[in-house]
Scaffold this motif. Structure first.
Motif, PDB file in Angstrom:
ATOM      1  N   LEU A 118       0.822  -1.390  -0.133  1.00 42.85           N
ATOM      2  CA  LEU A 118      -0.084   0.088  -0.025  1.00 42.85           C
ATOM      3  C   LEU A 118       0.918   1.237   0.148  1.00 42.85           C
ATOM      4  N   ALA A 119       1.933   1.057   0.975  1.00 47.22           N
ATOM      5  CA  ALA A 119       3.034   2.409   0.989  1.00 47.22           C
ATOM      6  C   ALA A 119       3.446   2.668  -0.508  1.00 47.22           C
ATOM      7  N   CYS A 120       3.751   1.465  -1.384  1.00 45.37           N
ATOM      8  CA  CYS A 120       4.411   1.822  -2.611  1.00 45.37           C
ATOM      9  C   CYS A 120       3.347   2.191  -3.707  1.00 45.37           C
ATOM     10  N   TRP A 121       2.077   1.335  -3.858  1.00 48.52           N
ATOM     11  CA  TRP A 121       1.311   1.646  -4.748  1.00 48.52           C
ATOM     12  C   TRP A 121      -0.169   2.200  -4.446  1.00 48.52           C
ATOM     13  N   GLU A 122      -0.400   2.474  -3.136  1.00 48.49           N
ATOM     14  CA  GLU A 122      -1.940   3.081  -3.032  1.00 48.49           C
ATOM     15  C   GLU A 122      -1.497   3.979  -1.988  1.00 48.49           C
ATOM     16  N   PRO A 123      -0.854   5.204  -2.532  1.00 45.78           N
ATOM     17  CA  PRO A 123      -0.446   6.044  -1.367  1.00 45.78           C
ATOM     18  C   PRO A 123      -1.555   6.827  -0.663  1.00 45.78           C
ATOM     19  N   GLN A 124      -2.763   7.033  -1.370  1.00 50.67           N
ATOM     20  CA  GLN A 124      -3.755   7.623  -0.557  1.00 50.67           C
ATOM     21  C   GLN A 124      -4.702   6.654   0.353  1.00 50.67           C
ATOM     22  N   SER A 125      -4.412   5.319  -0.008  1.00 53.17           N
ATOM     23  CA  SER A 125      -4.985   4.362   1.141  1.00 53.17           C
ATOM     24  C   SER A 125      -4.048   4.445   2.416  1.00 53.17           C
ATOM     25  N   PHE A 126      -2.921   4.458   1.994  1.00 57.21           N
ATOM     26  CA  PHE A 126      -1.586   4.302   3.023  1.00 57.21           C
ATOM     27  C   PHE A 126      -1.744   5.518   3.966  1.00 57.21           C
ATOM     28  N   LYS A 127      -1.975   6.900   3.090  1.00 59.31           N
ATOM     29  CA  LYS A 127      -2.220   8.115   4.094  1.00 59.31           C
ATOM     30  C   LYS A 127      -3.456   7.927   4.976  1.00 59.31           C
ATOM     31  N   ALA A 128      -4.381   7.191   4.481  1.00 56.91           N
ATOM     32  CA  ALA A 128      -5.629   7.016   5.584  1.00 56.91           C
ATOM     33  C   ALA A 128      -5.212   6.299   6.551  1.00 56.91           C
ATOM     34  N   LEU A 129      -4.472   5.188   6.337  1.00 59.73           N
ATOM     35  CA  LEU A 129      -4.200   4.526   7.470  1.00 59.73           C
ATOM     36  C   LEU A 129      -3.392   5.283   8.371  1.00 59.73           C
ATOM     37  N   THR A 130      -2.360   6.060   8.010  1.00 56.34           N
ATOM     38  CA  THR A 130      -1.627   6.924   9.034  1.00 56.34           C
ATOM     39  C   THR A 130      -2.408   7.989   9.645  1.00 56.34           C
ATOM     40  N   ASP A 131      -3.344   8.578   8.953  1.00 58.07           N
ATOM     41  CA  ASP A 131      -4.341   9.458   9.685  1.00 58.07           C
ATOM     42  C   ASP A 131      -5.162   8.687  10.536  1.00 58.07           C
TER      43      ASP A 131
END
Lengths: 148, 197
Positions: free
Chosen positions: A105-118
């Motif tokens: 996700l960190a590599c290929w789905e940056p928006q979803s990864f940002k959702a997780l960090t949020d």
């Protein structure tokens, strides 16, 4: 075949020398120099290569795990969350994604990864986790009544 | 099972704005740290009505996008045979080791941990609501991997050991990934879906 002596019988056991050596030479086809042409040298290097291959199969798994961690770490740093806090907050929130998936996700789905960090940030702020950086809950995450 | 929602850049600024909330910061009252092992979180008083409205707005936008079929290509993270796979429609994934399903079997993958589209991501805790995402797959091939050589040798110790092995592999084609159910619309009774009553 007729063997006149026991010595000859013992010498002629097993597969033919040519075919026995050919199996080894095939494995050494991509070596350089005498390592691929002279059998006594070839066999040494083929054994060494096979040992490396066996060990490397285990090391590959370790390397991949390190790579995933590094990718998650970079993604976390980009969004201002530490890696331990990220993992802790996610597990507290019941998100059971493993490190392989998080790295993907960190590599290929940056928006979803940002959702997780949020989510992790919001959870950390809500639980009052000890964090070195001052974290404001990011806007856009509605936590109340949802992260419990 | 409730879902966490996070809208990505396109919708987030429209939906949520902190200044719109009627908040009152009371963190000044709890500056002392004497009785807590952890730092108490500064909290804010939020109007539950407004917050509920915000949640419903987000859910509505997602539902509208799904109904209009404008969500784009969907990816999903599924838990399968002890591993997690990030998949999209048309993918072929390889399940290694002993796994009973045979060629031609059609499967519905139930353990969906995450569904992502162009503008939204649904994150399961740990899996998204039953019936919300519909992931179907077909077993297309069962085969063995290439031969792997397990060779051990210790120098000067007269120790040498060689073994050959192959691993069972199952190829799985992902046919569809749909968002079929309605978001945040859990059934009144859960846990009985797979039971024969």
């Amino acid at each position: 075949m007729v063997f006149t002596t026991a010595v000859n019988f013992i010498r002629s056991r097993g597969p033919d020398e040519f075919w026995r050596k050919r199996k080894i030479f095939k494995l050494a086809a991509h070596f350089q120099g005498r390592k691929r042409n002279c059998y006594s040298i070839t066999i040494r290097y083929v054994h060494r290569a096979l040992v490396y291959a066996t060990k490397g199969r285990k090391l590959k798994k370790v390397d991949m795990a390190n790579l995933w961690e590094q990718r998650i770490l970079s993604g976390c740093e980009q969004h201002g969350v530490t890696y331990p806090l990220f993992k802790e907050s996610l597990s507290r929130s019941g998100v059971m994604l493993n490190r392989k998936t998080l790295a993907d996700l960190a590599c290929w789905e940056p928006q979803s990864f940002k959702a997780l960090t949020d989510i992790a940030q919001a959870r950390a702020a809500q639980d009052g986790l000890n964090v070195s950086k001052s974290l404001e809950p990011p806007s856009g995450v509605v936590t109340r009544g949802m992260i419990k | 099972m409730s879902l966490l929602r996070q809208f990505c850049s396109k919708l987030a600024p429209i939906l949520v704005n902190n200044s719109v909330r009627s908040t009152q910061n009371v963190s000044a009252a709890i500056t002392t740290n004497r009785f807590f092992s952890n730092k108490p979180a500064p909290y804010e008083i939020v109007d539950p009505k407004i917050e509920k409205q915000e949640q419903q707005d987000i859910i509505k936008k997602v539902n509208e996008q799904v109904n209009a079929n404008q969500q784009g290509r969907i990816f999903a993270v599924v838990h399968l045979a002890g591993k997690q796979f990030k998949i999209t429609e048309g993918d072929v994934i390889v399940v290694e080791g002993y796994w009973p399903p045979g060629p031609g079997d059609k499967l519905k993958l139930d353990k969906v941990l995450m569904v992502g589209a162009k503008d939204f991501t649904l994150i399961g805790r740990p899996i998204v609501e039953d019936g919300l995402a519909n992931v179907t797959a077909t077993v297309i091939e069962k085969t063995l991997s290439h031969t792997k050589t397990d060779f051990k040798k210790k120098r000067r110790k007269q120790y040498k050991n060689i073994n050959f092995y192959r691993i069972q592999q199952t190829m799985l084609r992902i046919n569809t990934i749909d968002l079929s159910g309605k978001l945040n619309n859990p059934p009144d009774v859960t846990g009985t879906e797979h039971r024969i009553l």
